[in-house]
Design an enzyme around this catalytic site. Structure first.
Site, PDB file in Angstrom:
ATOM      1  N   HIS A  46      -3.587   4.245  -2.377  1.00 38.78           N
ATOM      2  CA  HIS A  46      -4.568   3.361  -1.729  1.00 38.78           C
ATOM      3  C   HIS A  46      -5.196   4.068  -0.515  1.00 38.78           C
ATOM      4  O   HIS A  46      -6.410   4.012  -0.299  1.00 38.78           O
ATOM      5  CB  HIS A  46      -3.892   2.087  -1.208  1.00 38.78           C
ATOM      6  CG  HIS A  46      -3.251   1.233  -2.260  1.00 38.78           C
ATOM      7  ND1 HIS A  46      -1.894   1.111  -2.398  1.00 38.78           N
ATOM      8  CD2 HIS A  46      -3.787   0.441  -3.228  1.00 38.78           C
ATOM      9  CE1 HIS A  46      -1.614   0.273  -3.384  1.00 38.78           C
ATOM     10  NE2 HIS A  46      -2.745  -0.144  -3.917  1.00 38.78           N
ATOM     11  N   LEU A  86       0.813  -1.219   0.000  1.00 43.75           N
ATOM     12  CA  LEU A  86       0.000   0.000   0.000  1.00 43.75           C
ATOM     13  C   LEU A  86       0.848   1.271   0.000  1.00 43.75           C
ATOM     14  O   LEU A  86       1.956   1.297   0.529  1.00 43.75           O
ATOM     15  CB  LEU A  86      -0.921   0.001   1.223  1.00 43.75           C
ATOM     16  CG  LEU A  86      -1.837  -1.225   1.338  1.00 43.75           C
ATOM     17  CD1 LEU A  86      -2.707  -1.120   2.588  1.00 43.75           C
ATOM     18  CD2 LEU A  86      -2.707  -1.383   0.102  1.00 43.75           C
TER      19      LEU A  86
HETATM   20  P1  AMP Z   1      -3.822  -2.280  -6.647  1.00 45.01           P
HETATM   21  O1  AMP Z   1      -3.403  -2.674  -5.273  1.00 45.01           O
HETATM   22  O2  AMP Z   1      -2.684  -1.873  -7.530  1.00 45.01           O
HETATM   23  O3  AMP Z   1      -4.736  -3.307  -7.274  1.00 45.01           O
HETATM   24  O4  AMP Z   1      -4.690  -0.958  -6.510  1.00 45.01           O
HETATM   25  C1  AMP Z   1      -5.831  -0.932  -5.690  1.00 45.01           C
HETATM   26  C2  AMP Z   1      -6.630   0.307  -5.990  1.00 45.01           C
HETATM   27  O5  AMP Z   1      -5.859   1.466  -5.732  1.00 45.01           O
HETATM   28  C3  AMP Z   1      -7.049   0.384  -7.474  1.00 45.01           C
HETATM   29  O6  AMP Z   1      -8.373   0.862  -7.534  1.00 45.01           O
HETATM   30  C4  AMP Z   1      -6.069   1.366  -8.031  1.00 45.01           C
HETATM   31  O7  AMP Z   1      -6.543   2.060  -9.178  1.00 45.01           O
HETATM   32  C5  AMP Z   1      -5.916   2.316  -6.852  1.00 45.01           C
HETATM   33  N1  AMP Z   1      -4.672   3.083  -6.996  1.00 45.01           N
HETATM   34  C6  AMP Z   1      -3.450   2.607  -7.327  1.00 45.01           C
HETATM   35  N2  AMP Z   1      -2.568   3.616  -7.452  1.00 45.01           N
HETATM   36  C7  AMP Z   1      -3.242   4.753  -7.179  1.00 45.01           C
HETATM   37  C8  AMP Z   1      -2.890   6.135  -7.150  1.00 45.01           C
HETATM   38  N3  AMP Z   1      -1.651   6.552  -7.399  1.00 45.01           N
HETATM   39  N4  AMP Z   1      -3.853   7.038  -6.836  1.00 45.01           N
HETATM   40  C9  AMP Z   1      -5.128   6.641  -6.580  1.00 45.01           C
HETATM   41  N5  AMP Z   1      -5.527   5.346  -6.587  1.00 45.01           N
HETATM   42  C10 AMP Z   1      -4.607   4.411  -6.901  1.00 45.01           C
END
Ligand code: AMP
Length: 280
Positions: A37, A33
């Site tokens: 996140h 995270l």
């Molecule tokens: P992940 O753990 O990569 O599957 O991401 C989980 C959630 O966090 C997904 O909805 C991603 O789009 C969101 N997320 C990842 N990076 C960012 C970021 N830099 N800003 C906002 N949300 C993000």
């Protein structure tokens, strides 16, 4: 903060919130995270009574076993960050919890959303995303689920499953959180060394310049200029750089009003895939 592994325990725990008509917000993650996140959790906490965050690295959405094996798993630090931000429930299922032996894959039609851009480069990826999000929504039954615009194509896939299965969940798409230099935060950024991470600001700078250039150049010429900027950088390979209609993901031929098209970029920077996008 409560940590729960079993979907049945989760359902029992959430039953009380549901009976009391409390709103449940949900953030699905694969762990490792970062501020991006956490920003989704913060928004969920503002808009709901109970916030659930899941951490599950979903093998079905990895088309490359190396990428799956190397995916960072700093669980202690994740739990610390989730406690600090005040997450109510952390859902930490294992593979059998999400895909038990009795699990039958539902038929999902993504109507070609999965055959372009990320889907073209990572065959099967969005089918895997759709399956896990459907399962997670079955477990959590959130009122609102929060996803990042960074994974823009994924937000369209999720909206499609919500529609296809009549899931009573609102999908909220949240702004991209960036490092101070403009680099979109990502779990994969830790694979860059400090110098590369600092220098990777060129991706967002390119997008900002592209947004200006389309005001005076054709889309084609603006994209060629932007591509040349990227290719001047050491260690860069471009997976794609395009300007699309945000609903259909089809390439735009011309622009209408400001912020009604989306520029999407994915570059491999010293072997790390970096995604970013901006409304144009
Ligand atoms: P992940 O753990 O990569 O599957 O991401 C989980 C959630 O966090 C997904 O909805 C991603 O789009 C969101 N997320 C990842 N990076 C960012 C970021 N830099 N800003 C906002 N949300 C993000």
């Amino acid at each position: 903060m409560i940590v729960i592994k079993s979907p049945v325990d989760l359902e029992n725990l959430l039953l009380k919130s549901r009976v009391d008509n409390k709103k449940i917000g949900f953030v699905a993650t694969m762990g490792a995270l970062h501020g991006g996140h956490i920003s989704l959790i913060e928004r969920s906490k503002i808009e709901n009574d109970t916030t659930v965050c899941s951490i599950f690295i979903n093998p079905k959405q990895f088309n490359n076993s190396n990428d799956l094996e190397n995916y960072p798993k700093p669980i202690e630090n994740d739990l610390k960050l989730l406690t600090e931000v005040g997450t109510d429930i952390i859902f930490l299922p294992n593979y059998e919890d999400i895909y038990p032996e009795t699990y039958i894959e539902p038929e999902i039609n993504l109507y070609g959303l999965d055959n372009v851009l990320e889907g073209l480069i990572r065959p099967g990826h969005f089918k895997g995303v759709a399956l896990v999000v459907k399962r997670l929504f079955d477990c959590v039954k959130p009122d609102i689920a929060y996803f990042g615009q960074k994974d823009y194509q994924q937000t369209l896939v999720i909206k499609e499953i919500v529609k296809q299965f009549n899931i009573p969940t609102e999908v909220a798409v949240c702004n991209i959180l960036r490092d101070e230099n403009g680099l979109a935060m990502s779990s994969r950024n830790i694979r860059l060394n400090n110098e590369q991470r600092e220098h990777a600001s060129f991706i967002y700078n390119m997008l900002l310049q592209l947004k200006e250039d389309v005001k005076v150049l054709t889309i084609k010429d603006a994209l060629i200029k932007a591509e040349n900027v990227l290719l001047k950088e050491e260690g860069v390979q471009i997976d794609y750089l395009t300007i699309v209609n945000p609903q259909t993901l089809l390439p735009e031929e011309s622009l209408t009003t400001e912020n009604s098209s989306l520029a999407l970029v994915v570059v491999n920077y010293f072997g790390v895939r970096l995604l970013d996008n901006i409304y144009i």
